[in-house]
Design a protein around this motif. Sequence first.
Motif, PDB file in Angstrom:
ATOM      1  N   VAL A   1     -95.467  11.858 -33.613  1.00  0.00           N
ATOM      2  CA  VAL A   1     -96.872  11.660 -33.242  1.00  0.00           C
ATOM      3  C   VAL A   1     -97.770  11.545 -34.511  1.00  0.00           C
ATOM      4  O   VAL A   1     -97.130  12.136 -35.686  1.00  0.00           O
ATOM      5  N   ARG A   2     -98.880  10.750 -34.496  1.00  0.00           N
ATOM      6  CA  ARG A   2     -99.683  10.665 -35.752  1.00  0.00           C
ATOM      7  C   ARG A   2    -100.126  12.204 -35.788  1.00  0.00           C
ATOM      8  O   ARG A   2    -100.387  13.250 -35.097  1.00  0.00           O
ATOM      9  N   ALA A   3    -100.405  12.563 -37.315  1.00  0.00           N
ATOM     10  CA  ALA A   3    -100.588  13.677 -37.470  1.00  0.00           C
ATOM     11  C   ALA A   3    -102.171  14.079 -37.238  1.00  0.00           C
ATOM     12  O   ALA A   3    -102.846  13.268 -37.144  1.00  0.00           O
ATOM     13  N   ASP A   4    -102.178  15.693 -37.027  1.00  0.00           N
ATOM     14  CA  ASP A   4    -103.533  15.977 -36.592  1.00  0.00           C
ATOM     15  C   ASP A   4    -104.330  15.962 -38.067  1.00  0.00           C
ATOM     16  O   ASP A   4    -103.848  15.760 -39.153  1.00  0.00           O
ATOM     17  N   PRO A   5    -105.823  15.671 -38.182  1.00  0.00           N
ATOM     18  CA  PRO A   5    -106.600  15.536 -38.961  1.00  0.00           C
ATOM     19  C   PRO A   5    -106.280  16.495 -40.249  1.00  0.00           C
ATOM     20  O   PRO A   5    -106.214  15.928 -41.377  1.00  0.00           O
ATOM     21  N   PRO A   6    -106.220  17.650 -40.157  1.00  0.00           N
ATOM     22  CA  PRO A   6    -105.819  18.631 -41.217  1.00  0.00           C
ATOM     23  C   PRO A   6    -104.709  18.234 -41.821  1.00  0.00           C
ATOM     24  O   PRO A   6    -104.497  18.628 -42.967  1.00  0.00           O
ATOM     25  N   THR A   7    -103.285  17.960 -40.951  1.00  0.00           N
ATOM     26  CA  THR A   7    -102.092  17.722 -41.630  1.00  0.00           C
ATOM     27  C   THR A   7    -102.383  16.253 -42.432  1.00  0.00           C
ATOM     28  O   THR A   7    -101.601  16.344 -43.427  1.00  0.00           O
ATOM     29  N   GLU A   8    -102.874  15.546 -41.888  1.00  0.00           N
ATOM     30  CA  GLU A   8    -103.256  14.262 -42.569  1.00  0.00           C
ATOM     31  C   GLU A   8    -103.965  14.266 -43.845  1.00  0.00           C
ATOM     32  O   GLU A   8    -103.310  13.671 -44.980  1.00  0.00           O
ATOM     33  N   ALA A   9    -104.937  15.081 -43.802  1.00  0.00           N
ATOM     34  CA  ALA A   9    -105.807  15.335 -45.198  1.00  0.00           C
ATOM     35  C   ALA A   9    -104.778  16.161 -46.105  1.00  0.00           C
ATOM     36  O   ALA A   9    -105.004  15.524 -47.199  1.00  0.00           O
ATOM     37  N   ALA A  10    -104.074  16.985 -45.519  1.00  0.00           N
ATOM     38  CA  ALA A  10    -103.203  17.656 -46.709  1.00  0.00           C
ATOM     39  C   ALA A  10    -102.033  16.776 -47.135  1.00  0.00           C
ATOM     40  O   ALA A  10    -101.866  16.754 -48.443  1.00  0.00           O
ATOM     41  N   LEU A  11    -101.287  16.096 -46.491  1.00  0.00           N
ATOM     42  CA  LEU A  11    -100.562  15.034 -46.946  1.00  0.00           C
ATOM     43  C   LEU A  11    -100.972  14.047 -47.790  1.00  0.00           C
ATOM     44  O   LEU A  11    -100.635  13.402 -48.956  1.00  0.00           O
ATOM     45  N   LEU A  12    -102.296  13.347 -47.453  1.00  0.00           N
ATOM     46  CA  LEU A  12    -103.053  12.499 -48.276  1.00  0.00           C
ATOM     47  C   LEU A  12    -103.406  13.041 -49.721  1.00  0.00           C
ATOM     48  O   LEU A  12    -103.240  12.509 -50.692  1.00  0.00           O
ATOM     49  N   GLU A  13    -103.765  14.450 -49.474  1.00  0.00           N
ATOM     50  CA  GLU A  13    -104.087  15.099 -50.857  1.00  0.00           C
ATOM     51  C   GLU A  13    -102.667  15.169 -51.887  1.00  0.00           C
ATOM     52  O   GLU A  13    -103.017  15.005 -53.074  1.00  0.00           O
ATOM     53  N   LEU A  14    -101.893  15.541 -51.017  1.00  0.00           N
ATOM     54  CA  LEU A  14    -100.554  15.575 -51.978  1.00  0.00           C
ATOM     55  C   LEU A  14    -100.098  14.127 -52.434  1.00  0.00           C
ATOM     56  O   LEU A  14     -99.647  14.296 -53.721  1.00  0.00           O
ATOM     57  N   LEU A  15    -100.351  13.116 -51.922  1.00  0.00           N
ATOM     58  CA  LEU A  15    -100.088  11.762 -52.582  1.00  0.00           C
ATOM     59  C   LEU A  15    -101.142  11.571 -53.544  1.00  0.00           C
ATOM     60  O   LEU A  15    -100.398  11.112 -54.708  1.00  0.00           O
ATOM     61  N   GLU A  16    -102.185  11.987 -53.564  1.00  0.00           N
ATOM     62  CA  GLU A  16    -103.181  11.741 -54.691  1.00  0.00           C
ATOM     63  C   GLU A  16    -102.995  12.457 -55.766  1.00  0.00           C
ATOM     64  O   GLU A  16    -102.858  12.153 -56.920  1.00  0.00           O
ATOM     65  N   ARG A  17    -102.313  13.867 -55.399  1.00  0.00           N
ATOM     66  CA  ARG A  17    -101.954  14.713 -56.752  1.00  0.00           C
ATOM     67  C   ARG A  17    -100.675  14.323 -57.383  1.00  0.00           C
ATOM     68  O   ARG A  17    -100.581  14.357 -58.573  1.00  0.00           O
ATOM     69  N   PHE A  18    -100.078  13.500 -56.478  1.00  0.00           N
ATOM     70  CA  PHE A  18     -98.536  13.182 -56.910  1.00  0.00           C
ATOM     71  C   PHE A  18     -99.051  11.870 -57.935  1.00  0.00           C
ATOM     72  O   PHE A  18     -98.420  11.919 -59.016  1.00  0.00           O
TER      73      PHE A  18
ATOM     74  N   ALA B   1     -96.255  13.278 -37.849  1.00  0.00           N
ATOM     75  CA  ALA B   1     -95.867  14.931 -37.850  1.00  0.00           C
ATOM     76  C   ALA B   1     -95.073  15.032 -36.621  1.00  0.00           C
ATOM     77  O   ALA B   1     -95.264  14.412 -35.571  1.00  0.00           O
ATOM     78  N   ALA B   2     -94.049  16.174 -36.791  1.00  0.00           N
ATOM     79  CA  ALA B   2     -93.460  16.508 -35.345  1.00  0.00           C
ATOM     80  C   ALA B   2     -93.160  17.941 -35.768  1.00  0.00           C
ATOM     81  O   ALA B   2     -92.489  18.289 -36.718  1.00  0.00           O
ATOM     82  N   GLY B   3     -93.685  18.668 -34.831  1.00  0.00           N
ATOM     83  CA  GLY B   3     -93.729  20.319 -34.981  1.00  0.00           C
ATOM     84  C   GLY B   3     -94.399  20.667 -36.386  1.00  0.00           C
ATOM     85  O   GLY B   3     -95.278  20.321 -36.767  1.00  0.00           O
ATOM     86  N   ALA B   4     -93.497  21.384 -37.275  1.00  0.00           N
ATOM     87  CA  ALA B   4     -94.008  21.869 -38.438  1.00  0.00           C
ATOM     88  C   ALA B   4     -93.593  20.930 -39.662  1.00  0.00           C
ATOM     89  O   ALA B   4     -93.791  21.325 -40.744  1.00  0.00           O
ATOM     90  N   VAL B   5     -93.286  19.722 -39.140  1.00  0.00           N
ATOM     91  CA  VAL B   5     -92.586  18.826 -40.292  1.00  0.00           C
ATOM     92  C   VAL B   5     -93.671  17.432 -40.153  1.00  0.00           C
ATOM     93  O   VAL B   5     -93.951  16.823 -39.216  1.00  0.00           O
ATOM     94  N   GLY B   6     -94.081  17.184 -41.556  1.00  0.00           N
ATOM     95  CA  GLY B   6     -94.881  15.998 -41.660  1.00  0.00           C
ATOM     96  C   GLY B   6     -94.287  15.003 -42.749  1.00  0.00           C
ATOM     97  O   GLY B   6     -93.774  15.411 -43.747  1.00  0.00           O
ATOM     98  N   TRP B   7     -94.543  13.667 -42.695  1.00  0.00           N
ATOM     99  CA  TRP B   7     -94.029  12.912 -43.463  1.00  0.00           C
ATOM    100  C   TRP B   7     -95.212  11.769 -43.804  1.00  0.00           C
ATOM    101  O   TRP B   7     -95.971  11.406 -42.910  1.00  0.00           O
TER     102      TRP B   7
END
Length: 123
Positions: A26-43, A106-112
């Motif tokens: 499923v599409r990640a919830d807003p906090p998960t999406e924000a966290a992964l997009l922040e990781l992309l920016e830091r990368f 995300a699916a459960g505790a895994v996001g991509w």
Amino acid sequence: MTGSTGETPATTRAFTCGTSENARVVRADPPTEAALLELLERFCSGFAARDADGVAQLFAPDADVVMVTSEEPLLRGPAEVTAFLRRYAEGTSTYSWTWDRRDVSAAGAVGWLLAEGVETTAE
């Protein structure tokens, strides 16, 4: 690392398959999406700054990571990613990206995250 100066499409393909009737992507919830997009920016910021160790620290030591690059075949696992980052940091090419699309799931505790866009190379 060598590369040509200019822009090339940074294309990737993702395939998802599930064997469990209960598997849901499923599409990640807003906090998960924000966290992964922040990781992309830091990368991307760390990559541009040639901070190989800083970028490598973004991945968990036991991460099940696969990275697609324009310079090498698929990189699998933190050790291959870190070795690639260190070779890049010692090279002369500089890469940056402009993202056209960023899909976070995300699916459960895994996001991509799948990011598609244009890679710019400068010597």
